[in-house]
Scaffold this motif. Structure first.
Motif, mmCIF file in Angstrom:
data_model
loop_
_atom_site.group_PDB
_atom_site.id
_atom_site.type_symbol
_atom_site.label_atom_id
_atom_site.label_comp_id
_atom_site.label_asym_id
_atom_site.label_seq_id
_atom_site.Cartn_x
_atom_site.Cartn_y
_atom_site.Cartn_z
ATOM 1 N N HIS A 50 31.990 2.769 55.470
ATOM 2 C CA HIS A 50 32.605 2.344 56.726
ATOM 3 C C HIS A 50 33.331 1.017 56.521
ATOM 4 O O HIS A 50 34.528 0.992 56.298
ATOM 5 C CB HIS A 50 31.556 2.260 57.840
ATOM 6 N N PRO A 360 25.744 4.583 56.666
ATOM 7 C CA PRO A 360 26.963 5.327 57.015
ATOM 8 C C PRO A 360 27.015 6.680 56.309
ATOM 9 O O PRO A 360 27.911 6.948 55.505
ATOM 10 C CB PRO A 360 28.076 4.384 56.551
ATOM 11 N N ILE A 364 32.468 8.454 60.767
ATOM 12 C CA ILE A 364 32.322 7.640 61.968
ATOM 13 C C ILE A 364 32.662 8.430 63.226
ATOM 14 O O ILE A 364 32.077 8.195 64.300
ATOM 15 C CB ILE A 364 33.193 6.362 61.866
#
Length: 529
Positions: A50, A360, A364
């Motif tokens: 991310h 992550p 997302i």
């Protein structure tokens, strides 16, 4: 069963402990080491998935302004960040190498704690697997910050105290003194653990650990190591106290309402029975009577935090120690394949759920579109959107006349905004970023030739009162539920006072939040996540 009251050993007796490993199972180094190495590998693989966390942007900026202390933290993390960037460059992967390595050390400590409590090779292996699966190690191992060192120092100090009680080797006070001293250069919260463990020892024993000259000597070692940061605090008016008060006021209602959920979520929902079993065993098992002080430290810490309005997350490192103790309990319970399968299944489920929430692991957009994940995996959204915000600020900057751009600066209401401009601003030709938030206020004040400010997320009325004119220039827009989405941009001109005097009104200490300084330092932080 009859217990013989322990007598305080002399320094000479305490210096000659039983032979190492007497009565203890050997450490299964192969599976334990592989588990720790796997933790580091997983963290490094996901390190750049991310982006920078909001606190990492602040740490990165602080590493360029090294000092003996900061308003909200001691200097160790900024110093380590400086070293990382010197070795790896200004790169997110390199920024997260040290946290990943510290996470592997935390995984190694869990089996060692289980061993001190009499756990066999299988119990120690279980402790390592559960440590790997815990949310604590994943979170602190992924993000560069004060928690990396703080959690590791808590776990190490507790392990050394348990070992001292078992071996009666008071020379371990020297190691404890070093760990505490170094820990205090990363985060002052370690004092809370020492107070609770100390109270547990004084009330429930064994008290002989204090009846040796090595105890005050260890205190002296810790003070000497931490003296630069302690002196900095004293000579700067103890800003940490102001910071703590601001956090307590801003998060009081939020901390109390989320305290119990935090206790159940931070290690991981599926491993709650294990650490709770470890707590109960430490309080009730006759063979662990000498280690009751560890068990009682947890409820004592809970009471203290509830009274002062502290965050539920502060107990997590102690829960981690209880998890290692619980691995010994679970090992004795899981004597058949069916029970062992249950333990293994819960550990795997905990690893998966913790990884999804804290690392992550998913795109997302998946976090954003899922109603459960969007509410629980908030840490994911603190790692995205910063380059986009910088790009949008760049558009505002380029809309200004060329002559005015030379006299323009960027102001972020909180350190994450300023840190993002500091990181990605050069890509868009942006000028230096400033902020009055915490120690970012000490990283520089605009020069007198800077007569135009592009401000992010400030209160238009209060900030505008400091300038001859202000005009809105839109707001930050992001399709993801990032905390700064909707923060307004202002272009203000003509500061009414010299910048050093304006800075006195712009400085504020408190919780990072996308609202005004007044909102977060008042009695509550309504609307702050």
């Amino acid at each position: 069963m009859t217990f013989v009251k322990a007598t305080a050993p002399s320094d000479q007796e305490a210096s000659t402990p039983p032979p190492e490993g007497a009565g203890l199972a050997p450490v299964p180094w192969r599976p334990v080491s592989l588990t720790a190495a796997a933790m580091t590998v997983c963290l490094l693989v996901l390190a750049t998935r991310h982006g920078y966390h909001v606190d990492e942007l602040y740490t990165r900026a602080a590493s360029r302004h090294l000092a003996w202390g900061y308003v909200d933290q001691p200097p160790l993390v900024a110093l380590v960040a400086k070293a990382e960037m010197a070795v790896f460059g200004d790169d997110l992967f390199g920024f997260r190498v040290v946290p990943a390595l510290l996470a592997s050390l935390a995984v190694l400590l869990a089996p060692l704690i289980a061993r001190e409590l009499g756990g066999g090779s299988r119990a120690q292996t279980l402790a390592g697997f559960m440590a790997f699966a815990s949310g604590l190690v994943m979170y602190t191992g992924h993000i560069m910050g004060t928690n990396n060192w703080d959690e590791l120092s808590w776990i190490t100090v507790t392990w050394l105290l348990i070992r001292m009680v078992r071996t009666r080797d008071t020379r371990l006070w020297w190691a404890i003194g070093v760990v505490v001293g170094v820990g205090l250069t990363a985060k002052y919260l370690l004092v809370l653990l020492m107070l609770c463990l100390g109270a547990g020892l004084l009330v429930f024993g064994p008290r002989w650990v204090f009846r040796t000259r090595r105890f005050p000597a260890a205190v002296g070692v810790a003070v000497v190591i931490a003296s630069p940061v302690l002196i900095w605090q004293v000579t700067h008016g103890m800003p940490q106290l102001e910071m703590s008060a601001a956090l307590s006021k801003a998060l009081d209602s939020l901390s109390r309402s989320t305290f119990v959920p935090m206790q159940l979520l931070l290690i991981g929902f599926f491993l709650n029975p294990v650490w709770i079993a470890g707590l109960v065993a430490l309080l009730r098992r006759p063979e662990w009577r000498a280690y009751r002080f560890v068990g009682w430290s947890y409820p004592l810490m809970v009471v203290v935090l509830l009274v002062v309005g502290g965050q539920g997350a502060y107990t997590t490192a102690l829960q981690y120690v209880l998890l290692a103790a619980g691995a010994v309990v679970v090992d004795r319970w899981a004597r058949d394949a069916k029970r062992l399968g249950v333990v293994g299944g819960l550990t795997v489920l905990n690893a998966v759920s913790s990884a999804i929430l804290l690392l992550p692991t998913l795109p997302i957009n998946v976090y954003a579109s899922n109603p459960v994940l969007s509410g629980m995996a908030i840490v994911q959204f603190d790692q995205v959107g910063w380059p986009e915000m910088t790009r949008q600020v760049g558009a505002v900057y380029r809309s200004l006349p060329a002559g005015e751009q030379a006299h323009t600066v960027i102001y972020g209401n909180h350190y994450g905004q300023a840190g993002a401009i500091d990181k990605w601003g050069p890509e868009y030709g942006l000028p230096k970023a400033y902020s009055g938030h915490n120690s970012y206020a000490d990283f520089g004040v605009p020069g007198e030739d800077k007569t135009t400010v592009i401000a992010i997320g400030v209160d238009p009325k209060r900030f505008g009162a400091l300038f001859a004119s202000c005009e809105p220039r839109g707001a930050y827009e992001n399709d993801l539920p990032v905390s700064d989405d909707g923060q307004r941009f202002l272009v203000c001109r003509g500061p009414l006072k010299p910048w050093p005097r304006l800075w006195e009104q712009l400085r504020w200490i408190g919780f990072q939040c996308p609202y005004t300084a007044e909102a977060i330092t008042a009695e509550s932080a309504k609307g702050c996540d």
